[in-house]
Design an enzyme around this catalytic site. Sequence first.
Site, mmCIF file in Angstrom:
data_model
loop_
_atom_site.group_PDB
_atom_site.id
_atom_site.type_symbol
_atom_site.label_atom_id
_atom_site.label_comp_id
_atom_site.label_asym_id
_atom_site.label_seq_id
_atom_site.Cartn_x
_atom_site.Cartn_y
_atom_site.Cartn_z
ATOM 1 N N CYS A 152 -4.344 5.874 7.683
ATOM 2 C CA CYS A 152 -5.352 4.957 7.141
ATOM 3 C C CYS A 152 -4.875 3.512 7.292
ATOM 4 O O CYS A 152 -5.320 2.631 6.555
ATOM 5 C CB CYS A 152 -5.633 5.270 5.672
ATOM 6 N N ILE A 155 0.835 -1.200 0.000
ATOM 7 C CA ILE A 155 0.000 0.000 0.000
ATOM 8 C C ILE A 155 0.873 1.254 0.000
ATOM 9 O O ILE A 155 0.629 2.202 -0.748
ATOM 10 C CB ILE A 155 -0.957 -0.013 1.202
ATOM 11 N N ASP A 210 11.354 2.645 6.469
ATOM 12 C CA ASP A 210 10.895 1.262 6.560
ATOM 13 C C ASP A 210 12.126 0.414 6.867
ATOM 14 O O ASP A 210 13.108 0.467 6.130
ATOM 15 C CB ASP A 210 10.262 0.819 5.238
ATOM 16 N N ASP A 266 -8.599 7.469 9.458
ATOM 17 C CA ASP A 266 -9.614 6.491 9.075
ATOM 18 C C ASP A 266 -9.692 5.357 10.096
ATOM 19 O O ASP A 266 -10.592 4.537 10.044
ATOM 20 C CB ASP A 266 -9.285 5.917 7.683
ATOM 21 N N HIS A 319 -13.285 3.953 9.160
ATOM 22 C CA HIS A 319 -12.525 2.815 8.629
ATOM 23 C C HIS A 319 -13.029 2.444 7.225
ATOM 24 O O HIS A 319 -13.461 1.315 6.960
ATOM 25 C CB HIS A 319 -12.625 1.603 9.569
ATOM 26 N N LEU A 320 -12.907 3.414 6.333
ATOM 27 C CA LEU A 320 -13.395 3.240 4.960
ATOM 28 C C LEU A 320 -12.299 2.862 3.970
ATOM 29 O O LEU A 320 -12.539 2.823 2.772
ATOM 30 C CB LEU A 320 -14.048 4.551 4.482
ATOM 31 N N GLY A 321 -11.085 2.599 4.461
ATOM 32 C CA GLY A 321 -9.956 2.369 3.567
ATOM 33 C C GLY A 321 -10.216 1.375 2.456
ATOM 34 O O GLY A 321 -9.810 1.574 1.316
ATOM 35 N N ALA A 322 -10.909 0.282 2.771
ATOM 36 C CA ALA A 322 -11.166 -0.760 1.769
ATOM 37 C C ALA A 322 -12.586 -0.698 1.229
ATOM 38 O O ALA A 322 -13.028 -1.611 0.532
ATOM 39 C CB ALA A 322 -10.910 -2.132 2.380
ATOM 40 N N GLU A 331 -12.241 0.755 18.117
ATOM 41 C CA GLU A 331 -13.273 0.789 17.076
ATOM 42 C C GLU A 331 -14.393 -0.188 17.423
ATOM 43 O O GLU A 331 -14.122 -1.254 17.983
ATOM 44 C CB GLU A 331 -12.661 0.436 15.715
#
Length: 529
Positions: A231, A153, A172, A257, A280-283, A262
């Site tokens: 997100c 991602i 990273d 997000d 939590h609309l990421g997907a 939650e």
Amino acid sequence: MPKVLVSDKLSETAVQIFRDNGIDVDFEPTLGKDKDALLAKIGEYDGLAIRSATKVTEKLLEAATNLKVVGRAGIGVDNVDLKAASKNGVIVMNTPFGNSITTAEHAIAMMFAVARQIPEASQSTHAGKWEKSKFMGVELTNKTLGLIGSGNIGSIVASRALGLKMKVVAYDPFLSEERAQEMGVTKVELDELLGRSDFITLHVPKTEATAGMISAEAIAKMKPGIRIVNCARGGLVDEEALAEALKSGHVAGAAFDVFAVEPATDSPLFNLPNVVVTPHLGASTSEAQENVAIQVAEQLSDYLNNGAVSNAINMPSITAEEAPILGPFVKLAQHLGAFAGQLTDEPITEINIVYDGGVAEMNTKALASAAIAGVMQAQNPDVNMVSAPVIAQDRGIKVSNTTQAKSGVFDSYIKLTVKTAERARAIAGTVFSDGKPRFIQIKGINIDAEVGAHMLYTTNNDAPGIIGTLGQTMGANDVNIANFTLGRTEVGGDAIALLYLDDTPNQEALDALKETGMFKTVSALKFEM
């Protein structure tokens, strides 16, 4: 005929895939929300297809006497008790790549929204206020985006940001210089990213290392006017600390997000100016939901009809015929990878695996996947045997496999070498007749060490007092030693100790060992047994 229950909302196309494959499917998309009703019915089914609403608990798995496989349409399996599933012989599959583009696009959309204060401006305009001067935004062009996490991602977000003419710096632990160049980003350490970025977006899993990584201290290192987008996973950012920084004006805006708790009905971030929040609309796009639903239906059908295992979280992708012989070596490969991964902090450039003797005739592809997953799970527990090789390739990690005829005293052994720009770390192991993996060589030093869930690894110069210091320190901290293995290159040379413990040693015990000045390395290790 295999029977599958779909207890969450999946598309009709996915349900039809089950039927087309000769699967008897019951589509009850609201059943997952009723745990008692689900508990009463689950015993009838061979397979269970879910999203996030269904909670696959230990109690549910105990009642699922016929259940063979759970398929999660999506990447996260927080709603599945993986240990209980493994204990009950239930395979857990996910669909790790079906919603990557959608989640990345949502992060970009949130960045735009917070840069231009779009939600607040929209609400104000709907109210007839026309407050044009109030909502002064900033451009994204020529701004620096700090990317925390450069996996599937994160790399998509980087590509989109570069298309917007942003400058991208990335942190990273697994990002190599070569992969960073391919992505078009600048690889930096976390502190440098915090100080350089105009926007920060997170794309890492929640682990012990990443939980709360954006703390009050981290925020203090950021430039005034920073804008933060999350997100990825709730709990990566200290919401209380961020709320204070927003109130003070040090942070100019945030877009979230995901939340520590939650469903999020309350948060320190709610009702603050220039904070964009979504549930939590990421997907949550029709394309992503369709993709993961179709994938999970195909995977479950293929397993129930043909025994093929794809994207399994808790089982290697091997055939039923291979399992009795290959299984112990898969576990060995995972342990070797986990050992090296937990000791390696720098970006990995190469993973080399040698299969010697009888193991060279086995399914080395599965063994390599297990070893790579073991290495990478130290930083990203969402990695599994199927996704690990793809992620390694995406991050520019070169993987090589070598098979050779029996060359030593063991009928079979595997040697794993992990290379970084700074060093190479090698470990070898075998499987004894009892089916248990053993470590047989570390840093070129021969040993014979049983693998346990909790271990302590130390390196030192060969000298008197090492055994006594280790034993006394563990005893003083109420940690029992189950097994103790030593090795050295020569008298007075490099030496190692590997302790199999009943529990994880506490930080006080580790600090006490370091303070003696006798040890070069003191590392607590964990292994999935």
